[in-house]
Design an enzyme around this catalytic site. Structure first.
Site, PDB file in Angstrom:
ATOM      1  CG  ASN A  75      -0.299   0.609   2.445  1.00  0.00           C
ATOM      2  OD1 ASN A  75      -0.373   1.811   2.684  1.00  0.00           O
ATOM      3  ND2 ASN A  75       0.355  -0.242   3.239  1.00  0.00           N
ATOM      4  CB  CYS A 137       4.594   5.354   7.848  1.00  0.00           C
ATOM      5  SG  CYS A 137       3.831   5.661   6.240  1.00  0.00           S
ATOM      6  CB  CYS A 351      11.421 -36.501  -2.961  1.00  0.00           C
ATOM      7  SG  CYS A 351      11.174 -38.197  -3.531  1.00  0.00           S
ATOM      8  CB  CYS A 382      20.230 -38.838   3.734  1.00  0.00           C
ATOM      9  SG  CYS A 382      18.970 -37.685   4.314  1.00  0.00           S
ATOM     10  CB  CYS A 385      19.109 -30.661   3.515  1.00  0.00           C
ATOM     11  SG  CYS A 385      18.369 -31.403   2.042  1.00  0.00           S
TER      12      CYS A 385
END
Length: 424
Positions: A75, A137, A351, A382, A385
């Site tokens: 805005n 602001c 994956c 692996c 993560c």
């Protein structure tokens, strides 16, 4: 049944859900409708000196998801464009009619002591419960030496806060700008100036999109545009981090925090409260879905608190802070690996693609006799993560399973691989 009532810096409210200072709180009509819907409080849209601010048209733009849901909202609207006298008169009447609801008045005047000395008694005379200093602001007002132009300078934050504590008996809430490198600086300044509480975050500098035909950013005002203030669901992670930074900073420990930024559900509110907030403010969600969203927010939070055994907001406010730390104190010996539930797997391969192309090549793509593909984790490769878990479209199909490494807790300051490790 859980008690949702709060006492925020001396301001009482029947529940922690407040409307933030914004278009939804610009006039008595809106505020009364909000109270009727069940909101525990409002922060009246920012008042300033007369003559009132003048706004442009149009004022809003957004970032959308695939289904046209608003992810981020921008805005370029300024503070109230109605006279100070009209606002003060309406505030006084609303507070008389709704004495049990919180009514805080947002303020922004020039960074001059006389300006604050003049307006504070006028606001106090309305019977309002407190004031919120708009130091955040990011558009329109900073060019006039207000808003973020104050919030980005800790010395100014402390100075104006002290003026307000000198010339008013009302609780003073300082609303902080996120457009700064370290939120702790202005928070500490507010605390040193005597602030009773802080609220954050205000909106983030943003340009949401470009009209590539007209070659101008949105919203478009006569063929031109400017940066605006970004809010909505997309800013929630930034807001929560900044709330947590203040809550766990020893220099500001214990200062009440009103959490703002992307709150649209009871769960969002609970997360902010767990990180140290004791009230929450909502704007974008109310603008998109109306005031009645508070019914579901109150009901959901109350049910969850009952389920967890929390009797009051204070029972879980800040409960996640002891578990929030700096990266260097995380356990280097902790390990998880991915596990795929083959009964839930739909064989989409997302994956595998994510891991193979962008991560650690830890998922095997096995062609089955029937022509389908089976995906299995290579446990030895692996690293835990959890990218595969994030990309998987099926809930709980991929889980991260803790492994027993047999090693004790060791953080980076103790790790022999760290050339700058601290001596034991």
């Amino acid at each position: 049944m859980a008690d949702l009532s709060i006492n925020f810096a001396g301001i009482k409210a029947p529940n922690p859900f407040w409307l933030a200072s914004a278009p939804p709180t610009d006039k008595a009509y809106n505020v009364v409708r909000a109270y009727e819907a069940g909101w525990g409080g409002v922060v009246w849209k920012t008042l300033g000196e007369d003559p009132a601010a003048v706004n442009v048209s149009s004022r809003y733009s957004a970032i959308y998801g695939k289904n046209k849901e608003v992810l981020g909202f921008n805005n370029i609207e300024l503070i109230t464009d109605r006279s100070l006298e009209i606002n003060l008169r309406e505030i006084e009447q609303v507070k008389k009619d709704w004495p049990d609801r919180a009514l805080v008045v947002s303020l922004m005047v020039p960074c001059e002591e006389e300006s604050w000395k003049y307006i504070l008694p006028l606001v106090e005379a309305t019977g309002a419960d407190g004031i919120e200093l708009n130091f955040g602001c990011p558009h329109g007002m900073p060019e006039r030496g207000m808003g973020a132009a104050v919030g980005q300078v800790p010395e100014y934050v402390e100075m104006v806060t002290r003026w307000c504590k000198t010339y008013s008996k009302m609780p003073v809430i300082v609303k902080l700008t996120p457009n700064i490198t370290d939120i702790r600086g202005p928070a500490r300044a507010a605390y040193n100036g005597g602030a009773d509480a802080v609220s954050l975050i205000n909106t983030i500098n943003s340009i949401t999109s470009i009209d590539l035909d007209q070659m101008v950013a949105r919203p478009i005002v006569g063929g031109r545009s400017t940066h605006g203030g970004y809010c909505g669901p997309a800013v929630k992670p930034i807001a929560m981090n900044m709330v947590a930074e203040i809550a766990r900073d020893p220099a500001t420990a214990g200062i009440p925090i009103s959490g703002i930024g992307g709150i649209g559900s009871w769960r969002d509110a609970a997360e902010f409260i767990a990180l140290g907030a004791s009230s929450v403010q909502v704007c974008t969600a109310a603008m998109l879905y109306g005031f009645r969203i508070v019914e579901e927010m109150k009901d959901g939070l109350s049910r969850w608190m009952d389920e967890k055994g929390y009797n009051s907001i204070a029972d879980f406010s800040g409960k996640a802070i002891p578990n929030t730390t700096d990266w260097k104190y995380l356990d280097m010996n902790y390990k998880v690996i991915a596990q795929i539930d083959q009964d839930k797997c739909i064989g989409c391969g997302r994956c595998y693609i994510a891991c193979e192309d962008t991560s650690h090549q830890s998922i095997a793509n096995l062609l089955q006799d029937n022509g389908t593909h089976k995906y299995e984790v290579k446990e030895e490769e692996c690293v835990g993560c959890n990218l595969c878990q994030i990309t998987c479209p099926v809930t709980d199909c991929i889980t991260m399973v803790p492994q027993d490494t047999g090693e004790p807790y060791m953080n980076w300051t103790q790790d022999p691989r760290n050339p700058f490790r601290e001596a034991s």
